[in-house]
Motif scaffolding. Sequence first.
Motif, PDB file in Angstrom:
ATOM      1  N   ILE A  40       0.841  -1.209   0.000  1.00 39.58           N
ATOM      2  CA  ILE A  40       0.000   0.000   0.000  1.00 39.58           C
ATOM      3  C   ILE A  40       0.877   1.260   0.000  1.00 39.58           C
ATOM      4  O   ILE A  40       0.599   2.233  -0.709  1.00 39.58           O
ATOM      5  CB  ILE A  40      -0.970  -0.016   1.200  1.00 39.58           C
ATOM      6  N   VAL A  41       1.963   1.245   0.771  1.00 40.07           N
ATOM      7  CA  VAL A  41       2.875   2.402   0.774  1.00 40.07           C
ATOM      8  C   VAL A  41       3.469   2.607  -0.616  1.00 40.07           C
ATOM      9  O   VAL A  41       3.540   3.737  -1.123  1.00 40.07           O
ATOM     10  CB  VAL A  41       3.996   2.217   1.816  1.00 40.07           C
ATOM     11  N   ALA A  42       3.863   1.498  -1.243  1.00 38.82           N
ATOM     12  CA  ALA A  42       4.444   1.611  -2.590  1.00 38.82           C
ATOM     13  C   ALA A  42       3.423   2.177  -3.569  1.00 38.82           C
ATOM     14  O   ALA A  42       3.748   3.040  -4.393  1.00 38.82           O
ATOM     15  CB  ALA A  42       4.947   0.250  -3.055  1.00 38.82           C
ATOM     16  N   ALA A  43       2.180   1.697  -3.481  1.00 41.40           N
ATOM     17  CA  ALA A  43       1.145   2.173  -4.413  1.00 41.40           C
ATOM     18  C   ALA A  43       0.851   3.653  -4.184  1.00 41.40           C
ATOM     19  O   ALA A  43       0.577   4.402  -5.127  1.00 41.40           O
ATOM     20  CB  ALA A  43      -0.133   1.337  -4.242  1.00 41.40           C
ATOM     21  N   ALA A  44       0.928   4.094  -2.936  1.00 46.69           N
ATOM     22  CA  ALA A  44       0.557   5.476  -2.611  1.00 46.69           C
ATOM     23  C   ALA A  44       1.682   6.475  -2.850  1.00 46.69           C
ATOM     24  O   ALA A  44       1.425   7.632  -3.208  1.00 46.69           O
ATOM     25  CB  ALA A  44       0.105   5.548  -1.142  1.00 46.69           C
ATOM     26  N   PHE A  45       2.936   6.052  -2.640  1.00 45.92           N
ATOM     27  CA  PHE A  45       4.041   7.035  -2.611  1.00 45.92           C
ATOM     28  C   PHE A  45       5.169   6.759  -3.610  1.00 45.92           C
ATOM     29  O   PHE A  45       6.116   7.555  -3.657  1.00 45.92           O
ATOM     30  CB  PHE A  45       4.657   7.081  -1.203  1.00 45.92           C
ATOM     31  N   CYS A  46       5.088   5.655  -4.334  1.00 47.38           N
ATOM     32  CA  CYS A  46       6.250   5.271  -5.148  1.00 47.38           C
ATOM     33  C   CYS A  46       5.878   4.997  -6.595  1.00 47.38           C
ATOM     34  O   CYS A  46       4.722   4.702  -6.898  1.00 47.38           O
ATOM     35  CB  CYS A  46       6.881   3.988  -4.584  1.00 47.38           C
ATOM     36  N   LYS A  47       6.893   5.054  -7.423  1.00 48.13           N
ATOM     37  CA  LYS A  47       6.763   4.580  -8.806  1.00 48.13           C
ATOM     38  C   LYS A  47       7.598   3.308  -8.926  1.00 48.13           C
ATOM     39  O   LYS A  47       8.771   3.275  -8.536  1.00 48.13           O
ATOM     40  CB  LYS A  47       7.294   5.638  -9.766  1.00 48.13           C
ATOM     41  N   SER A  48       6.973   2.270  -9.467  1.00 49.10           N
ATOM     42  CA  SER A  48       7.679   1.014  -9.682  1.00 49.10           C
ATOM     43  C   SER A  48       8.198   0.989 -11.120  1.00 49.10           C
ATOM     44  O   SER A  48       7.482   1.371 -12.039  1.00 49.10           O
ATOM     45  CB  SER A  48       6.699  -0.138  -9.426  1.00 49.10           C
ATOM     46  N   TYR A  49       9.429   0.563 -11.311  1.00 48.81           N
ATOM     47  CA  TYR A  49       9.995   0.535 -12.661  1.00 48.81           C
ATOM     48  C   TYR A  49      11.088  -0.524 -12.738  1.00 48.81           C
ATOM     49  O   TYR A  49      11.542  -1.033 -11.705  1.00 48.81           O
ATOM     50  CB  TYR A  49      10.547   1.920 -13.043  1.00 48.81           C
ATOM     51  N   ILE A  50      11.493  -0.826 -13.946  1.00 51.60           N
ATOM     52  CA  ILE A  50      12.630  -1.724 -14.135  1.00 51.60           C
ATOM     53  C   ILE A  50      13.867  -0.853 -14.349  1.00 51.60           C
ATOM     54  O   ILE A  50      13.918  -0.060 -15.295  1.00 51.60           O
ATOM     55  CB  ILE A  50      12.420  -2.654 -15.357  1.00 51.60           C
ATOM     56  N   ALA A  51      14.835  -0.980 -13.455  1.00 51.46           N
ATOM     57  CA  ALA A  51      16.054  -0.169 -13.565  1.00 51.46           C
ATOM     58  C   ALA A  51      16.831  -0.629 -14.807  1.00 51.46           C
ATOM     59  O   ALA A  51      17.170  -1.811 -14.916  1.00 51.46           O
ATOM     60  CB  ALA A  51      16.902  -0.333 -12.311  1.00 51.46           C
ATOM     61  N   ARG A 108      10.881   4.086  -6.616  1.00 49.78           N
ATOM     62  CA  ARG A 108      11.367   5.446  -6.368  1.00 49.78           C
ATOM     63  C   ARG A 108      10.244   6.245  -5.729  1.00 49.78           C
ATOM     64  O   ARG A 108       9.083   6.138  -6.150  1.00 49.78           O
ATOM     65  CB  ARG A 108      11.777   6.077  -7.698  1.00 49.78           C
ATOM     66  N   LEU A 109      10.568   7.027  -4.706  1.00 44.02           N
ATOM     67  CA  LEU A 109       9.549   7.890  -4.108  1.00 44.02           C
ATOM     68  C   LEU A 109       9.133   8.935  -5.138  1.00 44.02           C
ATOM     69  O   LEU A 109       9.991   9.566  -5.763  1.00 44.02           O
ATOM     70  CB  LEU A 109      10.110   8.615  -2.875  1.00 44.02           C
ATOM     71  N   THR A 110       7.844   9.115  -5.303  1.00 42.30           N
ATOM     72  CA  THR A 110       7.374  10.123  -6.267  1.00 42.30           C
ATOM     73  C   THR A 110       7.177  11.450  -5.546  1.00 42.30           C
ATOM     74  O   THR A 110       6.610  11.493  -4.455  1.00 42.30           O
ATOM     75  CB  THR A 110       6.053   9.691  -6.911  1.00 42.30           C
ATOM     76  N   PRO A 111       7.643  12.561  -6.138  1.00 38.39           N
ATOM     77  CA  PRO A 111       7.489  13.854  -5.477  1.00 38.39           C
ATOM     78  C   PRO A 111       6.059  14.383  -5.575  1.00 38.39           C
ATOM     79  O   PRO A 111       5.259  13.892  -6.371  1.00 38.39           O
ATOM     80  CB  PRO A 111       8.449  14.754  -6.259  1.00 38.39           C
ATOM     81  N   ASP A 112       5.771  15.377  -4.753  1.00 41.38           N
ATOM     82  CA  ASP A 112       4.483  16.070  -4.835  1.00 41.38           C
ATOM     83  C   ASP A 112       4.371  16.710  -6.224  1.00 41.38           C
ATOM     84  O   ASP A 112       5.260  17.465  -6.624  1.00 41.38           O
ATOM     85  CB  ASP A 112       4.446  17.157  -3.743  1.00 41.38           C
ATOM     86  N   PRO A 113       3.288  16.399  -6.985  1.00 43.24           N
ATOM     87  CA  PRO A 113       3.228  16.911  -8.360  1.00 43.24           C
ATOM     88  C   PRO A 113       3.163  18.442  -8.429  1.00 43.24           C
ATOM     89  O   PRO A 113       3.563  19.032  -9.435  1.00 43.24           O
ATOM     90  CB  PRO A 113       1.950  16.279  -8.922  1.00 43.24           C
ATOM     91  N   LYS A 114       2.679  19.085  -7.355  1.00 42.29           N
ATOM     92  CA  LYS A 114       2.573  20.555  -7.397  1.00 42.29           C
ATOM     93  C   LYS A 114       3.891  21.223  -7.032  1.00 42.29           C
ATOM     94  O   LYS A 114       4.327  22.172  -7.684  1.00 42.29           O
ATOM     95  CB  LYS A 114       1.490  21.026  -6.424  1.00 42.29           C
TER      96      LYS A 114
END
Length: 226
Positions: free
Chosen positions: A62-73, A82-88
């Motif tokens: 749930i934390v990953a879905a709410a605050f992170c982007k999942s990707y293949i390095a 990776r933690l996603t920043p506040d879009p604003k």
Amino acid sequence: MRAIEPGRCGECWDACPRLSAGEPFDFACAGCGDCCRQRRDLVLSGFDLYRIARRLRLSPRIVAAAFCKSYIAPESCLPALRLTPDPKTGNCRFFEGSACAIHAARPLACALYPLGQSIDTETAAVEYYVQTPLCGARTGEARTLRDYLNDAAVTERAGIDARWAVVCTRLSQRLQAAGGQENPHFTAAARRIERALYYEYSLGDEFYPQFCQNIEILQPLLDRML
Ligand code: SF4
Ligand code: SF4
């Protein structure tokens, strides 16, 4: 082989001066919050995610879905978060009122800052780099890097972080030897690895034994998949 992250400036930490544990390092954080602004580079380990999940009392997934982007390095072929920043604002979303809302559970990269860390994945030896110019203030006291790492609670987790780097390097080598993303079973294997590295953790139990068990279970599954 060494696992080395780029610094905030975008340059490889390898270009920054190195420090050994006994060397003087009288850095004191000035609390300006600049290292929490415009952050787009905060990659989490499984232990980072587990600690944040415990702090927020939410499951790692749930934390990953709410605050992170999942990707293949691209370099390692490994699943990463990776933690996603506040879009604003572009700031870290845990940066609230000029302080970190998860300070005791902040990721390793934040606890280290303004240091970077590289781990020799053959010997698990750790080196530290100082990002220059150095932010913050000088204490004027005879403090060493070891003092700083102890105070930042980096020392107590160093064994887990070193093991993480070693395991990830081996998994990466395994994936790449099997053809990486060209392998027809890559997507399924990457999903299984992501679960083992990040999600299959009970927050009521310690991280490290679960990590070891997850990796042990993973090996025969990868043998069949790749
Ligand atoms: S997790 Fe905390 S210390 Fe790290 S960038 Fe976000 S607010 Fe700053
Ligand atoms: S670590 Fe440096 S950039 Fe971050 S808050 Fe402290 S002084 Fe500012």
